[in-house]
Enzyme design. Structure first.
Site, PDB file in Angstrom:
ATOM      1  N   SER A  78       0.814  -1.208   0.000  1.00 59.91           N
ATOM      2  CA  SER A  78       0.000   0.000   0.000  1.00 59.91           C
ATOM      3  C   SER A  78       0.853   1.266   0.000  1.00 59.91           C
ATOM      4  O   SER A  78       1.599   1.516  -0.942  1.00 59.91           O
ATOM      5  CB  SER A  78      -0.947  -0.037   1.198  1.00 59.91           C
ATOM      6  OG  SER A  78      -1.909   1.001   1.125  1.00 59.91           O
ATOM      7  N   ASP A 313      -2.496   6.634  -3.264  1.00 60.38           N
ATOM      8  CA  ASP A 313      -1.325   5.925  -2.740  1.00 60.38           C
ATOM      9  C   ASP A 313      -0.874   4.856  -3.723  1.00 60.38           C
ATOM     10  O   ASP A 313      -1.448   4.710  -4.809  1.00 60.38           O
ATOM     11  CB  ASP A 313      -1.595   5.345  -1.353  1.00 60.38           C
ATOM     12  CG  ASP A 313      -2.636   4.235  -1.373  1.00 60.38           C
ATOM     13  OD1 ASP A 313      -3.445   4.212  -2.327  1.00 60.38           O
ATOM     14  OD2 ASP A 313      -2.656   3.406  -0.450  1.00 60.38           O
ATOM     15  N   PRO A 568      -1.953   1.043  19.396  1.00 63.16           N
ATOM     16  CA  PRO A 568      -0.825   0.347  18.774  1.00 63.16           C
ATOM     17  C   PRO A 568      -1.021   0.246  17.268  1.00 63.16           C
ATOM     18  O   PRO A 568      -2.149   0.066  16.784  1.00 63.16           O
ATOM     19  CB  PRO A 568      -0.851  -1.031  19.436  1.00 63.16           C
ATOM     20  CG  PRO A 568      -2.279  -1.231  19.837  1.00 63.16           C
ATOM     21  CD  PRO A 568      -2.806   0.131  20.188  1.00 63.16           C
TER      22      PRO A 568
END
Length: 609
Positions: A78, A313, A568
């Site tokens: 990605s 992206d 996280p």
């Protein structure tokens, strides 16, 4: 109705023998590398992933055996740097691999012996989960085809060809037929699986034709009479769009999509920037992640002052718009703004459809001359916006208070957002990073089709006007123009451009829907990200003990509009901090203070914030 039929058993012994060609990688000190399943699969340095993608090939083949339908594998990392790569597993419905399989996927990737691998494979092969038990089930009577079957694609990363070959080898060793789509965007791979599951054309050409048709019909049918617009409209202008392609696979696909649109008689004027396929440039100081995180234009390419710009992206599954004024200030229109624009427009179109959406309609009246509309007897269609904790607080207030729509907050990742969106009749979801789409339920599409077919008729208190019919056609076109399987930068650009043209808006008017609170994101390296555990859609930390209480105190001291959280990462050993406040300085200061707390409580490594 065809019953699920389990195919011949997998030859586990043969697969294990084949796996010897793909041993687990080791660190320089001889330690075996451990792999963690992230938000959408595995992702790390590309040269270390051969054993992982080989085993994921087998897992996709087994998932295809269990469901009786084709599944998919995408080789991509990605928005990550070019040196990285990864694997995304696509379920037979076109969505993500079920979360219940993630632990076994990780166990298979890390299995250190043939016996450990055999144990995981045997467990997975024993699962009874035919496609008929999934949501949605495949169409009744649709033959499953040659099962197990795996669709495979990759992006432009240098490690891609070898990893794709390893994935194909794993799937083949597990008994699957592999359809290699070659260079594709992640959304195109999802679409191929999605369409196959529903018996629809699933080629790359079919993908372009669907999006082009939806876009063209949306331009033809749509007009702006939405309630609650952000300001005065002006004559629609077809502006040149400067597209930052992140030097990824999306550049070539945009060219093909533009040609498909041109074949319909419409145009979408694009200036493709950062479209190189040369090594070393993928996502480097460009791409949607760079623009969204840094809140500045790409460091490379041409993006003129006050021009309409959009950045995608490396695998083209996210997009953000931006423009830069004469002073050099960059204004970002991220996934929150895209969701607000889309939700406002959908809500306006549904409002224009009127009471006809609340009624049932038979195909013909008693004399066969026109549709037979009953009195109102159905609940209104529900329209909702699904967000993550990263959604700007101003966007949530706008959707809830200005648009009067429902919002839902989920943990980060499409695997959480997509199912939540499916609970609405029309569910819009976008992460602030620009990854998202809109989903129309079969109930919603059925009602909308009925209104579109209604013509100008009146029956009692039910009227189907020409405007209601036009709005219904626009909703159907929108459902075709947007990729229903997953977030898609190409279809996202089409939908945004069609809506802006319908409204007669430029980026300034769009940005004026609401004004973001200043925000700041930082990440802190830690020894083990798993020491931080969260709840409430990742907005509150339950471990380490004391961390959340300390964050709450910092937020209270930062003012009434402040909020912050720590979560996280799903892909690397870092903890991500997000902070909002009424001022830029307030957001920066709050982010820094919370970062210090994470470093203290969660075992930060390296220099302290």
């Amino acid at each position: 109705r065809l019953a699920h039929k389990r195919v011949s058993r997998m030859d586990i012994a043969s697969f294990l023998a084949s796996s010897e060609a793909y041993p687990l990688p080791k660190l320089p000190d001889g330690t075996t590398i451990k792999f963690s399943y992230g938000t959408a699969g595995f992702r790390t340095v590309g040269t270390t992933l051969h054993s992982t993608v080989f085993r994921c090939g087998a897992l996709a083949a087994i998932r295809s055996r269990v469901t009786g339908r084709a599944c998919g594998i995408m080789i991509t990392a990605s928005h990550n740097p070019e040196v990285d790569n990864g694997v995304k597993l696509v379920d037979c419905t076109g969505g993500m691999l079920p979360t219940s399989w993630e632990g076994d996927a990780e166990a298979l990737a890390n299995a250190g012996s043939a016996d450990e691998m055999r144990k995981v494979l045997t467990k997975l092969l024993a699962i009874d989960e035919p496609a008929s038990s999934l949501h949605p089930p495949p169409p009744k009577g649709l033959a499953p085809g040659n099962i197990p079957h795996v669709f495979l694609a990759r992006d432009t990363r240098p490690t891609g060809p070898a990893l794709a070959e390893a994935a194909a080898s794993g799937a083949t060793a597990a008994g699957a037929t592999v359809t290699d789509l070659g260079l594709n965007t992640t959304p195109q791979l999802h679409f191929a699986v999605y369409a196959s599951y529903r018996g629809l054309p699933n080629t790359e050409r079919a993908y372009y034709e669907r999006l082009a048709r939806g876009y063209t019909e949306l331009l033809k049918e749509d007009k702006d009479t939405d309630a609650g617009d952000a300001g005065d409209t002006h004559s629609a202008q077809v502006e040149l769009i400067f597209v930052d392609c992140a030097n990824g696979v999306g550049a070539g696909k945009f060219e093909k999509l533009a040609r498909a649109i041109a074949s319909t008689g419409e145009t979408i004027p694009l200036s493709l920037q950062n479209s190189s396929s040369a090594a070393g440039f993928l996502n480097h100081q460009c791409g949607a992640d760079f623009v969204q995180k840094e809140q500045q234009p790409p460091m490379h390419g041409t993006f003129p002052v006050n021009a309409k710009c959009v950045s995608i992206d490396g695998d083209a599954d996210r997009l953000v718009y931006f423009f830069t004024d004469e002073t050099g200030e960059t204004t970002l229109l991220d996934g929150d703004k895209i969701a607000a624009l889309l939700a406002a427009h959908v809500g306006g179109l549904i409002q224009r459809c009127g009471d006809a959406l609340l009624c049932s309609c038979e195909n013909k009246s008693s004399d066969g001359s026109s549709p037979n509309w009953s009195t109102k007897n159905r609940a209104p269609l529900t329209v909702g916006v699904v967000q993550t904790a990263y959604a700007n607080g101003a966007s949530t207030k706008f959707v809830e208070q200005k648009l009067n729509l429902k919002t839902k907050c989920t943990p980060t990742g499409v695997k959480w957002l997509h199912p939540a969106a499916e609970k609405f009749d029309v569910g819009v979801y976008f992460e602030s990073n620009g990854h998202g789409t809109a989903l129309f339920s079969e109930e919603a599409l059925g009602r909308i089709r009925s209104v579109a077919a209604g013509g100008d008729t009146t029956n009692g208190d039910v009227e189907v006007s020409s405007d209601s019919k036009s709005a219904a056609f626009a909703l159907l076109a929108l459902a075709r123009a947007i990729n229903p399987a997953v977030g898609d930068a190409l279809s996202g650009v089409l939908v945004v451009e069609a809506i802006l043209r319908a409204k007669g808006w430029g980026l300034n008017e769009w940005n004026g829907m609401y004004h973001d609170l200043p925000s700041k994101q930082v990440k802190i390296k830690v020894l083990d990200r798993n020491v931080v555990v969260t709840e409430d859609a990742e907005r509150r930390a339950t471990r380490p003990v004391g961390l959340q209480a300390a964050i709450d105190e910092k937020v209270r001291n930062a003012g009434p509009d402040a909020r912050a959280f720590a979560r996280p990462s799903g892909t690397e050993d870092v903890v991500r901090v997000y902070a909002e406040a009424a001022t830029r300085k307030g957001a920066d200061d709050l982010a820094r203070e919370v970062a210090k707390l994470v470093y203290q409580f969660a075992g930060g490594v390296g220099d302290a914030p």
